[in-house]
Design a protein around this motif. Structure first.
Motif, PDB file in Angstrom:
ATOM      1  N   ALA A 237       2.832  -4.200  -4.367  1.00  0.00           N
ATOM      2  CA  ALA A 237       1.986  -3.070  -4.773  1.00  0.00           C
ATOM      3  C   ALA A 237       1.019  -3.480  -5.871  1.00  0.00           C
ATOM      4  CB  ALA A 237       2.863  -1.911  -5.243  1.00  0.00           C
ATOM      5  N   ALA A 238       1.473  -4.343  -6.773  1.00  0.00           N
ATOM      6  CA  ALA A 238       0.597  -4.795  -7.860  1.00  0.00           C
ATOM      7  C   ALA A 238      -0.583  -5.595  -7.312  1.00  0.00           C
ATOM      8  CB  ALA A 238       1.395  -5.632  -8.849  1.00  0.00           C
TER       9      ALA A 238
ATOM     10  N   SER B 273       2.266   1.745  -3.484  1.00  0.00           N
ATOM     11  CA  SER B 273       1.236   2.230  -4.407  1.00  0.00           C
ATOM     12  C   SER B 273       0.907   3.697  -4.176  1.00  0.00           C
ATOM     13  CB  SER B 273      -0.033   1.383  -4.255  1.00  0.00           C
ATOM     14  OG  SER B 273      -0.615   1.562  -2.968  1.00  0.00           O
ATOM     15  N   GLU B 274       1.219   4.202  -2.954  1.00  0.00           N
ATOM     16  CA  GLU B 274       1.009   5.614  -2.643  1.00  0.00           C
ATOM     17  C   GLU B 274       2.246   6.453  -2.944  1.00  0.00           C
ATOM     18  OE1 GLU B 274      -1.717   7.217  -1.391  1.00  0.00           O
ATOM     19  OE2 GLU B 274      -2.874   5.388  -1.709  1.00  0.00           O
TER      20      GLU B 274
ATOM     21  N   SER C 176      -3.056  -3.336  -5.544  1.00  0.00           N
ATOM     22  CA  SER C 176      -3.881  -2.557  -6.466  1.00  0.00           C
ATOM     23  C   SER C 176      -5.101  -3.340  -6.937  1.00  0.00           C
ATOM     24  CB  SER C 176      -3.045  -2.135  -7.680  1.00  0.00           C
ATOM     25  OG  SER C 176      -2.680  -3.267  -8.458  1.00  0.00           O
TER      26      SER C 176
ATOM     27  N   TYR D 116      -6.994  -5.275  -1.457  1.00  0.00           N
ATOM     28  CA  TYR D 116      -6.255  -5.090  -0.203  1.00  0.00           C
ATOM     29  C   TYR D 116      -6.784  -6.108   0.811  1.00  0.00           C
ATOM     30  CZ  TYR D 116      -3.824  -2.567   3.532  1.00  0.00           C
ATOM     31  OH  TYR D 116      -2.973  -2.219   4.557  1.00  0.00           O
TER      32      TYR D 116
ATOM     33  N   HIS E 290       0.830  -1.207   0.000  1.00  0.00           N
ATOM     34  CA  HIS E 290       0.000   0.000   0.000  1.00  0.00           C
ATOM     35  C   HIS E 290       0.865   1.257   0.000  1.00  0.00           C
ATOM     36  CE1 HIS E 290      -3.338   2.633   0.705  1.00  0.00           C
ATOM     37  NE2 HIS E 290      -2.879   3.022   1.886  1.00  0.00           N
TER      38      HIS E 290
END
Length: 684
Positions: free
Chosen positions: A142-143, A98-99, A146, A149, A95
């Motif tokens: 991260a993939a 991804s941010e 996306s 979660y 997470h």
């Protein structure tokens, strides 16, 4: 229904009960350990037994279905298991990435990340320590985040990678001419099932990429092999010592006469590997120094269940820094030794040694680390690693102990079967398990069939017909007769195979030795007159020995022509003995590299125990390979009503021979004549 099929299905059912029981008793990751241990053992014991009970199928498609369906179902059953707290870290760090936040820049408990604290953050372990996951792994996390979660998203992702590993193992077994049922040592292992479908460890990604790298190398696609192994290294650093073997250490190609010339020609492979490894780091460049600091802290300041490291640290009392230096030196020594042998052994052999050394020498050994090596164990089944995959059940007692960790007794239970089996392998092979005799690598493989005969006219035709039905024909068939008075010689000479008939003194060992000496093939396969080769026997033998220059002989396997429940234990014991002790009986269809057999006199000229003696001489000389390619043998000497009496007789004679053999070969050979009289007198 055939007893083997029923027993196989029963074992799979018990494995399913063990898997379901484990999921049921583990609603929380820190659930009590003893129920988990018992379910783990049921799952592992039943799963491993089902590998040996694998049925005979007429079509290859049926074999594949019989491997894939149980493998998938067991993983589905384990999905409800509470995931490892490592999954919470995967989710939370994924997470962050991804941010646009680097997880290397600060520890998870940093105040600057307070706004990102959630339920996953609460369940994370070691929040005060920097992450040690490589950049490629963080991007993979991260993939997945996306998409969803949720821990189940990671589990499904890792199970897909796990099944891709199984696909690679099956491909490799096929390329190597080995039995596809060996894949069960991975597909049905409790280590693999619980590590990925149960707890959700990301090591599945690394192992999948690594195994497809081995497959690509095996079929000559060197660039793809480097790509896959580089990806594996990018996911987890432990495969880094294997990269040089894929870039520079493979067999010489045309124009690569020297090592320096090979380095020059393969420099594009090195560049390709560097691109794959460095490209993911671009996203994290400013915070990469913290990654290396985290790696050092993770590897050098803690330990758990490392057998050698704990012996140095807790047993001898050495400082932790010195312990780390010593195990690093030992591991580097193993890597250098394997590099020295890079052209003499197969890539998977290097992989087994390096990954095995890494596990044994690591300061920290969690149970799922064993999943690194189990796919390679399928290519050469190993008693020490298979025992360790079962004894590792005691690992789960950490959740029942007063302090998180294993007691001294529990660590003994974890490691003692493994090291005991290692000592047995060293002793029984006289060290050849480490340094096998090498054959010429580029030698043309041709196979001679030698059939010892004596008044076997009622059996010989079936053996000859099985040779005629081979997918790859032998270069010759030799009938070594010891004075038959029935129609044996007539049948042999009338065969369309052009059988060459030679005479020998009576005694199976004498006959076989005469046949080996007369053969012109580079390999000799010993077929008893009451046995029948599997249709692809010679083809798979040729494929296997071409792939591994350390193999100097072995056996194919055996099934009785009439399926009887009473004889099933005999088949299982024969398979297990040949696979784990490198000891084959004659009706398991032995084979030898002819020049090696002659040079080291592998076949003794004795009337009984010639098969056992030749197996022991072979394993003391070079590599022994059990193909597990069952050949059909006559069951008449194993009557259903008398099988137990015969079994006790055989075991008693073998034990007596083994005891005398410990003293000398000469005394054992002299004993074989007395055992011959005793054996055949009691059979009358």
């Amino acid at each position: 229904m055939y007893a083997r099929n029923l027993a196989w299905m029963l074992c799979l059912l018990l494995a399913g009960v063990g898997a379901g029981g484990y999921a049921w008793v583990t609603p929380d990751f820190d659930a009590s350990g003893l129920p988990r241990v018992l379910c783990y053992l049921l799952l592992g014991g039943a799963g491993m037994l089902s590998v040996f009970l694998f049925p005979r199928f007429q079509r290859r498609r049926s074999v594949v279905f019989a491997i894939w369906i149980p493998a998938i179902l067991l993983r589905v059953v384990l999905l409800p298991t509470a995931p490892s707290d490592d999954v919470s870290r995967y989710l939370w760090e994924g997470h962050l990435v991804s941010e646009g936040i680097s997880p290397y820049a600060q520890t998870a408990d940093a105040e600057s990340l307070r706004q990102y604290r959630d339920a996953q953050w609460v369940q994370m372990n070691h929040k005060d320590q920097a992450t040690a996951y490589p950049p490629l792994s963080e991007l993979a996390f991260a993939a997945v985040v996306s998409v969803a979660y949720h821990p189940l998203a990671f589990k499904l992702f890792f199970v897909i990678a796990d099944l891709l590993t199984l696909a690679a193992v099956l491909r490799l077994l096929q390329v190597r001419g080995l039995s596809l049922q060996y894949s069960g040592f991975y597909a049905l292992s409790p280590v693999v099932l619980i590590a990925y479908a149960g707890e959700g460890h990301f090591d599945a990604l690394m192992v999948a990429a690594l195994m497809w790298g081995f497959w690509a190398a095996a079929v000559g696609r060197d660039k793809w092999a480097v790509c896959f192994v580089s990806l594996a290294t990018g996911v987890k650093w432990i495969t880094l010592p294997l990269l040089p073997f894929f870039i520079w250490g493979q067999r010489k190609h045309s124009g690569e006469s020297t090592f320096l010339n090979r380095v020059y020609r393969r420099s594009p492979y090195l560049l390709l590997s560097l691109v794959i490894l460095l490209l993911p780091t671009i996203y994290f460049v400013p915070s990469l120094p913290a990654l290396f600091a985290g790696l050092f802290k993770f590897g050098g300041t803690r330990s758990f269940n490392g057998p050698i490291y704990d012996l140095l640290l807790l047993g001898i009392g050495l400082p932790r820094s010195l312990c780390s230096a010593l195990v690093m030196f030992l591991f580097a020594s193993v890597c250098l030794w394997r590099w020295h042998e890079r052209e003499q052994s197969t890539l998977d052999a290097h992989g087994r040694w390096i990954l095995g050394a890494l596990i044994v020498l690591s300061p920290t050994v969690h149970f799922w680390y064993l999943a690194w090596i189990l796919p390679l164990v399928c290519l050469r089944p190993s008693l020490p690693w298979i025992l360790l995959s079962l004894s590792s059940a005691v690992y789960f007692m950490v959740w029942s102990n007063d302090v998180w960790g294993l007691s001294l007794l529990q660590r003994f239970v974890f490691w003692l079967p493994f090291f005991t089996a290692l000592c047995y392998e060293w002793w029984s092979t006289r060290g050849r398990v480490v340094l096998p005799c090498q054959r010429p690598r580029d030698e043309v493989v041709t196979v001679s069939i030698v059939i010892p005969t004596l008044n076997v006219a009622d059996q010989l035709l079936g053996a000859l017909q099985s040779v005629s039905a081979q997918s790859l024909m032998p270069c010759e068939v030799i009938c070594v007769d010891a004075g038959s008075r029935d129609a044996t010689l007539k049948l042999a000479r009338q065969s369309e195979l052009g059988v060459r008939v030679i005479q020998s003194e009576q005694g199976r060992g004498q006959q076989i030795a005469t046949g080996v000496a007369a053969a012109t093939g580079t390999w000799v396969c010993i077929l008893h007159a009451d046995a029948a080769l599997a249709p692809t026997a010679i083809e798979q033998l040729s494929r296997s020995v071409r792939a591994d220059p350390s193999v100097c002989g072995g056996a194919m396997g055996q099934r009785f022509e009439q399926a009887q429940a009473e004889l099933l234990p005999i088949e299982l014991l024969n398979d297990a003995r040949a696979l784990f002790t490198r000891t084959a009986f004659g009706d398991q269809v032995q084979f030898f590299h002819r020049d090696t057999a002659l040079r080291y006199q592998l076949m003794p000229r004795q009337p009984l125990m010639e098969d056992v003696e030749s197996s022991w001489r072979l394993r003391e000389t070079g590599g022994f390979l059990f193909l597990n390619l069952p050949c059909e043998v006559c069951h008449r000497s194993w009557k259903a009503s008398e099988w137990l009496t015969r079994f006790r007789l055989v075991m008693r004679l073998v034990a007596r021979y083994r005891f005398v053999r410990l003293s000398s070969r000469a005394q054992a050979e002299a004993l074989s004549y007395r055992l011959y009289d005793e054996y055949y007198n009691q059979r009358k």
